[in-house]
Design a protein around this motif. Structure first.
Motif, short mmCIF file in Angstrom:
data_model
loop_
_atom_site.label_atom_id
_atom_site.label_comp_id
_atom_site.label_asym_id
_atom_site.label_seq_id
_atom_site.Cartn_x
_atom_site.Cartn_y
_atom_site.Cartn_z
N TYR A 55 0.86 -1.17 0.00
CA TYR A 55 0.00 0.00 0.00
C TYR A 55 0.90 1.23 0.00
O TYR A 55 2.07 1.15 0.34
N ARG A 56 0.33 2.36 -0.34
CA ARG A 56 1.07 3.61 -0.26
C ARG A 56 0.18 4.74 0.21
O ARG A 56 -1.03 4.71 0.02
N GLN A 57 0.82 5.73 0.81
CA GLN A 57 0.09 6.90 1.28
C GLN A 57 0.92 8.14 0.98
O GLN A 57 2.04 8.30 1.50
N ALA A 58 0.37 8.99 0.15
CA ALA A 58 1.00 10.26 -0.18
C ALA A 58 0.49 11.32 0.80
O ALA A 58 -0.59 11.17 1.39
N PRO A 59 1.25 12.41 0.97
CA PRO A 59 0.83 13.46 1.90
C PRO A 59 -0.56 13.98 1.58
O PRO A 59 -0.85 14.30 0.41
N GLY A 60 -1.42 14.04 2.57
CA GLY A 60 -2.76 14.57 2.38
C GLY A 60 -3.73 13.63 1.70
O GLY A 60 -4.87 14.01 1.40
N LYS A 61 -3.29 12.41 1.44
CA LYS A 61 -4.16 11.44 0.75
C LYS A 61 -4.36 10.20 1.61
O LYS A 61 -3.61 9.93 2.53
N GLN A 62 -5.41 9.44 1.25
CA GLN A 62 -5.66 8.19 1.96
C GLN A 62 -4.71 7.10 1.50
O GLN A 62 -4.19 7.14 0.37
N ARG A 63 -4.50 6.14 2.37
CA ARG A 63 -3.69 4.99 2.00
C ARG A 63 -4.42 4.20 0.91
O ARG A 63 -5.63 4.00 0.99
N TYR A 101 -1.62 -7.21 9.42
CA TYR A 101 -0.38 -6.72 10.00
C TYR A 101 0.22 -5.67 9.06
O TYR A 101 0.12 -5.81 7.84
N TRP A 102 0.88 -4.66 9.64
CA TRP A 102 1.49 -3.60 8.83
C TRP A 102 2.96 -3.43 9.19
O TRP A 102 3.35 -3.57 10.35
N GLY A 103 3.75 -3.08 8.18
CA GLY A 103 5.11 -2.68 8.41
C GLY A 103 5.16 -1.22 8.80
O GLY A 103 4.14 -0.53 8.83
N GLN A 104 6.39 -0.71 9.03
CA GLN A 104 6.53 0.67 9.50
C GLN A 104 6.54 1.67 8.34
O GLN A 104 6.41 2.87 8.56
N GLY A 105 6.71 1.16 7.12
CA GLY A 105 6.70 2.02 5.95
C GLY A 105 8.10 2.42 5.51
O GLY A 105 9.02 2.51 6.31
N THR A 106 8.22 2.65 4.20
CA THR A 106 9.48 3.14 3.63
C THR A 106 9.17 4.24 2.62
O THR A 106 8.23 4.11 1.83
N GLN A 107 9.93 5.31 2.69
CA GLN A 107 9.65 6.48 1.84
C GLN A 107 10.21 6.27 0.44
O GLN A 107 11.37 5.89 0.27
N MET A 154 9.59 -1.65 -8.98
CA MET A 154 8.94 -0.46 -9.50
C MET A 154 9.79 0.13 -10.62
O MET A 154 10.93 0.55 -10.37
N ASN A 155 9.27 0.13 -11.83
CA ASN A 155 9.96 0.68 -12.99
C ASN A 155 9.20 1.89 -13.53
O ASN A 155 8.03 2.09 -13.20
N SER A 156 9.87 2.66 -14.35
CA SER A 156 9.26 3.85 -14.98
C SER A 156 8.55 4.70 -13.94
O SER A 156 7.40 5.11 -14.12
N LEU A 157 9.24 4.97 -12.87
CA LEU A 157 8.64 5.72 -11.76
C LEU A 157 8.28 7.14 -12.18
O LEU A 157 8.98 7.77 -12.99
N LYS A 158 7.18 7.62 -11.59
CA LYS A 158 6.68 8.97 -11.87
C LYS A 158 6.63 9.76 -10.56
O LYS A 158 6.53 9.16 -9.48
N PRO A 159 6.65 11.08 -10.66
CA PRO A 159 6.56 11.89 -9.43
C PRO A 159 5.31 11.55 -8.60
O PRO A 159 5.37 11.59 -7.36
N GLU A 160 4.23 11.17 -9.26
CA GLU A 160 3.01 10.84 -8.52
C GLU A 160 3.10 9.51 -7.78
O GLU A 160 2.19 9.15 -7.04
N ASP A 161 4.17 8.77 -7.97
CA ASP A 161 4.40 7.56 -7.18
C ASP A 161 5.03 7.87 -5.82
O ASP A 161 5.17 6.98 -4.98
N THR A 162 5.38 9.13 -5.60
CA THR A 162 5.97 9.54 -4.33
C THR A 162 5.00 9.29 -3.19
O THR A 162 3.85 9.74 -3.23
N ALA A 163 5.44 8.55 -2.18
CA ALA A 163 4.58 8.19 -1.06
C ALA A 163 5.39 7.37 -0.06
O ALA A 163 6.52 6.95 -0.36
N VAL A 164 4.79 7.14 1.09
CA VAL A 164 5.31 6.12 2.00
C VAL A 164 4.66 4.80 1.60
O VAL A 164 3.44 4.71 1.48
N TYR A 165 5.49 3.80 1.39
CA TYR A 165 5.00 2.48 0.97
C TYR A 165 5.01 1.54 2.16
O TYR A 165 6.02 1.43 2.87
N TYR A 166 3.87 0.87 2.34
CA TYR A 166 3.69 -0.03 3.47
C TYR A 166 3.48 -1.47 2.99
O TYR A 166 2.75 -1.71 2.03
N CYS A 167 4.09 -2.38 3.69
CA CYS A 167 3.87 -3.80 3.48
C CYS A 167 2.73 -4.25 4.40
O CYS A 167 2.64 -3.78 5.54
#
Length: 117
Positions: free
Chosen positions: A37-45, A106-112, A82-95
């Motif tokens: 999963y991912r969560q960008a600033p100001g957006k839902q996961r 269960y959730w991980g702590q996230g990686t930026q 993750m290939n061909s990354l775009k600026p809109e892919d910027t987020a914290v990614y959670y396992c």
């Protein structure tokens, strides 16, 4: 109890690639579906991709054809290429990992992940 630890995030230019890893430990036998999963600033996961314990995969439309989820059950690790990354892919990614018996997640702590234009 299951512990999930993500790694592999970082800063990359648009068009670049990253591979995220999620190492699971604990009561691994209880896990069924895993996902990213991912969560960008100001957006839902939001769901990025998920994979069953038999290898069936699902992707969000926004990442289809660019991201690939995989799972190494022998080593209790899940990946997100993750290939061909775009600026809109910027987020914290959670396992995430779902317990078979009651669907507890269960959730991980996230990686930026930051993609610069």
């Amino acid at each position: 109890q299951v512990t999930l630890v993500e790694s592999g995030g970082g800063l990359v230019q648009a068009g670049g690639s990253l591979r995220l890893s999620c190492a699971a430990s604990g009561s691994i036998f209880s896990i069924g579906v895993m996902g990213w999963y991912r969560q960008a600033p100001g957006k839902q996961r939001e769901l990025v991709a998920r994979i069953s314990d038999s290898g069936i995969t699902n992707y969000a439309d926004s990442v289809k054809g660019r991201f690939t989820i995989s799972r190494d059950n022998a080593n209790n690790t899940m990946y997100l290429q993750m290939n061909s990354l775009k600026p809109e892919d910027t987020a914290v990614y959670y396992c995430a990992a779902v317990r078979r018996t009651d669907m507890y997640t269960y959730w991980g702590q996230g990686t930026q992940v930051t993609v610069s234009s």
